[in-house]
Design an enzyme around this catalytic site. Structure first.
Site, PDB file in Angstrom:
ATOM      1  CG  HIS A   1       7.217   3.587  -1.321  1.00 28.98           C
ATOM      2  ND1 HIS A   1       5.872   3.837  -1.346  1.00 28.98           N
ATOM      3  CD2 HIS A   1       7.754   4.381  -2.281  1.00 28.98           C
ATOM      4  CE1 HIS A   1       5.622   4.746  -2.284  1.00 28.98           C
ATOM      5  NE2 HIS A   1       6.744   5.087  -2.857  1.00 28.98           N
TER       6      HIS A   1
ATOM      7  CB  SER B   1       5.229   8.098  -3.188  1.00 31.22           C
ATOM      8  OG  SER B   1       4.960   7.113  -4.142  1.00 31.22           O
TER       9      SER B   1
ATOM     10  CG  ASP C   1       3.779   2.440   0.992  1.00 23.93           C
ATOM     11  OD1 ASP C   1       4.743   2.683   1.717  1.00 23.93           O
ATOM     12  OD2 ASP C   1       3.736   2.703  -0.233  1.00 23.93           O
TER      13      ASP C   1
HETATM   14  N1  ARG Z   1       5.607   4.906  -6.283  1.00 23.16           N
HETATM   15  C1  ARG Z   1       5.402   6.243  -6.775  1.00 23.16           C
HETATM   16  C2  ARG Z   1       6.229   7.228  -5.949  1.00 23.16           C
HETATM   17  O1  ARG Z   1       7.119   6.786  -5.255  1.00 23.16           O
HETATM   18  C3  ARG Z   1       3.946   6.590  -6.829  1.00 23.16           C
HETATM   19  C4  ARG Z   1       3.312   5.930  -7.970  1.00 23.16           C
HETATM   20  C5  ARG Z   1       1.846   6.124  -8.029  1.00 23.16           C
HETATM   21  N2  ARG Z   1       1.417   5.554  -9.259  1.00 23.16           N
HETATM   22  C6  ARG Z   1       0.211   5.712  -9.764  1.00 23.16           C
HETATM   23  N3  ARG Z   1      -0.024   5.260 -10.937  1.00 23.16           N
HETATM   24  N4  ARG Z   1      -0.733   6.328  -9.063  1.00 23.16           N
HETATM   25  O2  ARG Z   1       6.134   8.443  -6.099  1.00 23.16           O
END
Ligand code: ARG
Length: 251
Positions: free
Chosen positions: A76, A215, A130
């Site tokens: 992503h 992420s 992912d």
């Molecule tokens: N989707 C987020 C990013 O793009 C990461 C989120 C992780 N969330 C969590 N509660 N561990 O950086």
């Protein structure tokens, strides 16, 4: 005598304003961690792009060097760059993104896991498989990360340059936290069918979680990278652990 220039005043005021929420949140880097050094994680990449100028070093994700010219990150993070991989960079050895330490290497190509797909849980995007592999324009001379599975481990480590709380947009420092591995049941309870244990790992607690801009970064257990930061409902919310992409099948 030190002079009180507008600049130093601004720094002091901003510094105080930024420090406040950090001290007000009890377990707030990654949430709940402490500053860390890239020397501990020589294979850790800050994945970014010079076009992403809202963040120093253009950073928006983490990644792990798995071969001298290959970086594993979350799918992503890089889907938008699929047709323009040359706009991506991987930076190693930079503890604070506002600095110039370490080295930045351009990306040559992006490979996304063939089974990558997105669903949603509440307002959050859920990534399945992912995972993506970036090929660098040149090999780097650094130790690569060992990959593995969590096995019976009950705790792990998470590391990243992301938010230290749900509304901290300004962290630029690498941080790491020790996080529990509560097992699949904890994420099934929180996320139902959105959590798929065949390609996801459940980790973290209200006291230690990853967050936005973490992420693609590592979940480490038994000295190996066993997952990549993928998604979660908010960050550090009680009853909602973080979800990590399992590394069983690489793209
Ligand atoms: N989707 C987020 C990013 O793009 C990461 C989120 C992780 N969330 C969590 N509660 N561990 O950086």
């Amino acid at each position: 005598m030190t002079s009180l220039s507008p600049r130093s005043l601004l720094t002091a005021v901003l510094g105080a304003a930024l420090a406040l929420p950090l001290t007000a949140v009890p377990a707030s880097a990654v949430l709940g961690g402490a500053p860390a050094s890239t020397a501990t994680y020589p294979w850790l990449a800050a994945v970014g792009s010079p076009v992403f100028f809202v963040r120093p070093s253009g950073q928006f994700c983490g990644g792990a060097l798995i071969e001298p010219d290959r970086v594993l990150t979350a799918a992503h993070c890089v889907t938008l760059f699929r047709s323009v991989p040359g706009l991506l960079t991987a930076t190693f050895g930079r503890d604070d993104l506002t600095g110039t330490g370490g080295e930045t290497v351009a990306v040559k190509s992006v490979r996304i896991h063939p089974e990558y797909r997105e669903t949603s849980f509440k307002d959050e995007t859920v990534g399945h498989h992912d995972l993506a592999v970036l090929t660098l324009a040149r090999p780097v001379n650094r130790r690569t990360a060992a990959l593995g599975t969590p096995g019976p481990a009950r705790t792990g480590w998470i590391a990243g340059w992301g938010f230290t709380s749900e509304n901290d947009l300004f962290n630029t420092r690498l941080r790491a936290a020790r996080a529990p591995l509560p097992g699949n049941a904890a994420c099934e309870r929180a996320y139902g069918d959105s959590f798929d244990p065949s390609d996801m790992v459940c980790a973290g607690s209200a006291a230690a979680d990853s967050c936005q801009f973490d992420s693609g970064g590592p979940l480490i257990a038994r000295g190996r990278v066993v997952g990549l930061v993928s998604w979660g409902y908010g960050c550090g919310r009680p009853g909602y652990p973080g979800v990590y992409a399992r590394l069983d099948s690489l793209p």
